[in-house]
Design an enzyme around this catalytic site. Structure first.
Site, PDB file in Angstrom:
ATOM      1  CB  SER A   1      -0.900   0.001   1.239  1.00  0.00           C
ATOM      2  OG  SER A   1      -1.540   1.249   1.412  1.00  0.00           O
TER       3      SER A   1
ATOM      4  CE1 TYR B   1      -4.090  -2.286   5.582  1.00  0.00           C
ATOM      5  CE2 TYR B   1      -3.087  -0.206   4.934  1.00  0.00           C
ATOM      6  CZ  TYR B   1      -3.661  -1.412   4.598  1.00  0.00           C
ATOM      7  OH  TYR B   1      -3.799  -1.753   3.280  1.00  0.00           O
TER       8      TYR B   1
END
Length: 340
Positions: free
Chosen positions: A196, A209
């Site tokens: 990501s 995350y």
């Protein structure tokens, strides 16, 4: 001393040549390689990007091995893949008759589903062994499975933090250890890390995350160097770093409304198309959209206060807050229903 100086100049020439070669790829795109007949394992294949990756590889004739913790959604993906295989097997694509005898295709792709919790090391290893027995050796590994806790750090249970780290990062170690040895032996394979942009630069409210994606990227880069050192030129590595993707994972996440039309959440289909192009041309890394490259570079050279200033202008400093609020409200509603 002269040898070191001479070697230094050789390194400079090689670096310059690397820039030239990279620029040439923009002018003359590389031809996509064939993955027909190759065995491709996709983790988190039951939904989101994993499902789209499965469909893209199916269109190219790969044998799909789908892993997901949810059996029902995984089977739904498998059914979509089977439908694509049927379309590929349509008459226009069949081999023409030669000498009055119709040639039978030498390979028919198949899809295999496995319920696997990649957050459990023993489950990964046992499922990988089952895949080797029932399907064969794996050519392509797509480490795609991911979770997000959806809590501010001080409100997040330790169990959810550990779960995020295990699924998003540690699982990559286990899947790679399961399939890499044979790839090294055959000098053939491809490992894809779906990370990501939040593994390149971070934002507030998703500490677990971001940490997990930073870890996954660090693992991928270190492994890439190790493969280079081992001189296994038949094994490729691709790192996928998309901006926020419009899926259920981060539903509600928004940057400043005046800026959003210029930098909207990515459509999942577009994200996967870009990733597939990178995978099939053995591109080491792909960031989508391209502005992610620039943001990552600026983060490396700008003072932290300057980065904070830019974040606030873009609304990126609190972009996760609407998403976190929605998650909290949903949890409260569920608790209220369970209490009735």
């Amino acid at each position: 001393m002269m040898m070191i100086i001479a070697e230094f100049f050789v390194v400079i020439l090689k670096v310059m040549w690397a820039f030239v070669a990279a620029g040439a790829k923009w002018v003359v795109p590389r031809k996509e390689k064939s993955v027909a007949g190759q065995v491709c394992v996709i983790t988190g294949a039951g939904s989101g990007l994993g499902r789209l990756f499965a469909k893209e590889f199916a269109r190219r004739g790969a044998t799909l091995v789908l892993w997901d913790i949810n059996s029902q959604s995984n089977e739904e993906t498998a059914e979509m893949v089977r439908q694509i295989y049927k379309e590929l097997d349509a008459p226009p694509l069949k081999a023409e008759a030669v000498g009055g005898v119709e040639e039978v295709p030498t390979f028919q792709p198949h899809v295999h589903t496995y319920v696997c919790d990649v957050g459990k090391r023993e489950n990964v290893y046992s499922t990988a062994e089952q895949v080797r027995r029932e399907v064969g050796e794996v050519d392509i590994l797509i480490n795609n499975a991911g979770v997000v806790s959806g809590h501010h750090l001080l409100e997040c249970p330790d169990e959810l933090i550990e779960r995020t780290m295990v699924v998003n990062c540690h699982a990559h170690f286990w899947t790679t250890k399961a399939f890499l040895p044979k790839m090294l032996e055959l000098n053939h394979g491809h490992i894809v890390t779906v990370a990501s942009s939040l593994g390149l630069f971070s934002t507030a409210g998703v500490e677990d995350y971001c940490a997990s994606k930073f870890g996954a990227i660090g693992f991928h880069e270190s492994l890439s160097h190790e493969i280079q050192v081992s001189e296994k030129d038949g094994i490729s590595m691709t790192l996928v770093c998309p901006y926020l993707v419009d899926t259920e994972l981060f539903k509600g996440c928004r940057i400043r409304k005046e800026i959003e039309p210029f930098l909207p959440p990515l459509k999942p289909e577009f994200c996967v198309k870009q990733a597939m192009r990178a995978i099939l041309t053995d591109q080491p890394m792909v960031c989508t959209p391209r502005i992610v490259y620039m943001v990552n570079f600026m983060k490396s050279i700008l003072p932290f206060d300057a980065i904070v200033c830019m974040y606030r202008f873009l609304g990126a400093d609190k972009c996760m807050y609407p998403f976190l609020a929605q998650r909290k409200e949903a949890m409260n509603n569920n608790e209220a229903k369970n209490g009735i």
